[in-house]
Motif scaffolding. Structure first.
Motif, short mmCIF file in Angstrom:
data_model
loop_
_atom_site.label_atom_id
_atom_site.label_comp_id
_atom_site.label_asym_id
_atom_site.label_seq_id
_atom_site.Cartn_x
_atom_site.Cartn_y
_atom_site.Cartn_z
N GLN A 113 0.84 -1.18 0.00
CA GLN A 113 0.00 0.00 0.00
C GLN A 113 0.88 1.24 0.00
O GLN A 113 1.90 1.28 0.69
N VAL A 114 0.48 2.24 -0.79
CA VAL A 114 1.19 3.50 -0.86
C VAL A 114 0.55 4.48 0.11
O VAL A 114 -0.67 4.70 0.07
N GLN A 115 1.35 5.08 0.95
CA GLN A 115 0.89 6.07 1.90
C GLN A 115 1.58 7.39 1.61
O GLN A 115 2.81 7.44 1.47
N LEU A 116 0.80 8.46 1.52
CA LEU A 116 1.32 9.79 1.25
C LEU A 116 1.08 10.69 2.45
O LEU A 116 -0.04 10.77 2.95
N VAL A 117 2.12 11.35 2.90
CA VAL A 117 2.04 12.24 4.06
C VAL A 117 2.51 13.62 3.64
O VAL A 117 3.65 13.80 3.19
N GLU A 118 1.63 14.62 3.79
CA GLU A 118 1.90 15.98 3.36
C GLU A 118 2.25 16.87 4.55
O GLU A 118 1.82 16.62 5.68
N SER A 119 2.98 17.94 4.25
CA SER A 119 3.30 18.93 5.26
C SER A 119 3.61 20.25 4.57
O SER A 119 3.85 20.29 3.36
N GLY A 120 3.60 21.33 5.33
CA GLY A 120 4.03 22.63 4.83
C GLY A 120 2.96 23.68 4.67
O GLY A 120 3.27 24.83 4.37
N GLY A 121 1.70 23.32 4.86
CA GLY A 121 0.64 24.30 4.74
C GLY A 121 0.69 25.33 5.86
O GLY A 121 1.38 25.15 6.87
N GLY A 122 -0.05 26.41 5.67
CA GLY A 122 -0.09 27.45 6.67
C GLY A 122 -0.68 28.73 6.14
O GLY A 122 -1.29 28.77 5.07
N ALA A 163 6.19 9.69 0.28
CA ALA A 163 5.48 8.45 -0.02
C ALA A 163 6.21 7.25 0.55
O ALA A 163 7.44 7.19 0.53
N SER A 164 5.45 6.30 1.03
CA SER A 164 6.00 5.03 1.47
C SER A 164 6.14 4.09 0.28
O SER A 164 5.50 4.28 -0.75
N GLY A 165 6.98 3.08 0.43
CA GLY A 165 7.10 2.06 -0.59
C GLY A 165 8.11 2.38 -1.67
O GLY A 165 8.39 3.54 -1.96
N SER A 166 8.61 1.34 -2.30
CA SER A 166 9.60 1.49 -3.35
C SER A 166 9.00 1.81 -4.71
O SER A 166 9.75 2.04 -5.67
N ILE A 167 7.69 1.84 -4.82
CA ILE A 167 7.01 2.10 -6.08
C ILE A 167 7.07 3.56 -6.47
O ILE A 167 6.76 3.91 -7.61
N PHE A 168 7.47 4.43 -5.55
CA PHE A 168 7.43 5.87 -5.79
C PHE A 168 8.09 6.28 -7.10
O PHE A 168 7.55 7.06 -7.87
N ARG A 169 9.25 5.76 -7.37
CA ARG A 169 10.02 6.20 -8.53
C ARG A 169 9.36 5.85 -9.84
O ARG A 169 9.72 6.43 -10.88
N PHE A 170 8.40 4.93 -9.83
CA PHE A 170 7.68 4.55 -11.04
C PHE A 170 6.39 5.34 -11.24
O PHE A 170 5.77 5.22 -12.30
N GLY A 190 -8.61 14.96 -15.66
CA GLY A 190 -9.60 13.90 -15.80
C GLY A 190 -9.13 12.52 -15.43
O GLY A 190 -9.90 11.56 -15.55
N ARG A 191 -7.91 12.40 -14.97
CA ARG A 191 -7.36 11.08 -14.62
C ARG A 191 -6.38 11.23 -13.47
O ARG A 191 -5.17 11.42 -13.69
N SER A 192 -6.87 11.11 -12.26
CA SER A 192 -6.02 11.21 -11.09
C SER A 192 -5.44 9.86 -10.72
O SER A 192 -5.92 8.81 -11.15
N GLY A 193 -4.39 9.89 -9.92
CA GLY A 193 -3.83 8.67 -9.38
C GLY A 193 -4.69 8.09 -8.29
O GLY A 193 -5.63 8.73 -7.79
N ALA A 194 -4.39 6.87 -7.90
CA ALA A 194 -5.21 6.15 -6.93
C ALA A 194 -4.92 6.52 -5.48
O ALA A 194 -5.74 6.25 -4.60
N TYR A 195 -3.79 7.15 -5.23
CA TYR A 195 -3.36 7.40 -3.86
C TYR A 195 -3.33 8.89 -3.57
O TYR A 195 -2.85 9.69 -4.37
N TRP A 196 -3.84 9.23 -2.37
CA TRP A 196 -3.98 10.62 -1.96
C TRP A 196 -3.37 10.87 -0.59
O TRP A 196 -3.43 10.02 0.29
N GLY A 197 -2.82 12.06 -0.43
CA GLY A 197 -2.44 12.51 0.89
C GLY A 197 -3.64 13.01 1.65
O GLY A 197 -4.76 13.09 1.14
N GLN A 198 -3.43 13.37 2.91
CA GLN A 198 -4.52 13.79 3.78
C GLN A 198 -4.96 15.22 3.53
O GLN A 198 -6.04 15.62 3.98
N GLY A 199 -4.17 15.99 2.83
CA GLY A 199 -4.47 17.38 2.56
C GLY A 199 -3.83 18.31 3.57
O GLY A 199 -3.71 17.98 4.75
#
Length: 120
Positions: free
Chosen positions: A1-10, A24-31, A104-113
């Protein structure tokens, strides 16, 4: 599973700058292609910027020349540098990942915002 963690808002004043990060977690990131979306209440989520696995970037016209997307595959991180911010840039910003990201075509994995507020 791919997990995305965002930061930097304000909170930032008009004309100011802010940087967002998404790791992003996992080795799939580079692809994967990576993207940044933003959304305000009552409106559809808007594609702001994308970067392919090979580093090719695209931007929405509304942010072109002001925002820069980049990635560091060694750190499994995508960045969004936002300059010359306007009140209209106020939104929740979301990181997105997938084989292809385009209008019109987003990826399957999202960060929390992460909330970005541009105000005096």
């Amino acid at each position: 599973q791919v997990q995305l963690v965002e930061s930097g808002g304000g909170l930032v004043q008009p004309g100011g700058s802010l940087g967002l990060s998404c790791t992003a977690s996992g080795s799939i990131f580079r692809f994967y292609a990576m993207g940044w979306y933003r959304q305000v209440p009552g409106k559809q989520r808007e594609l702001v910027a994308t970067i392919t696995s090979g580093g090719i970037t695209n931007y929405a016209d509304s942010v072109k020349g002001r925002f820069t997307i980049s990635r560091d595959n060694a750190k499994s991180t995508v960045y969004l540098r936002m300059n010359s911010l306007k009140p209209e840039d106020t939104a929740v910003y979301y990181c997105n990942a997938g084989p292809i990201i385009q209008v019109g075509r987003s990826g399957a994995y999202w960060g929390q915002g992460t909330q970005v507020t541009v105000s005096s």
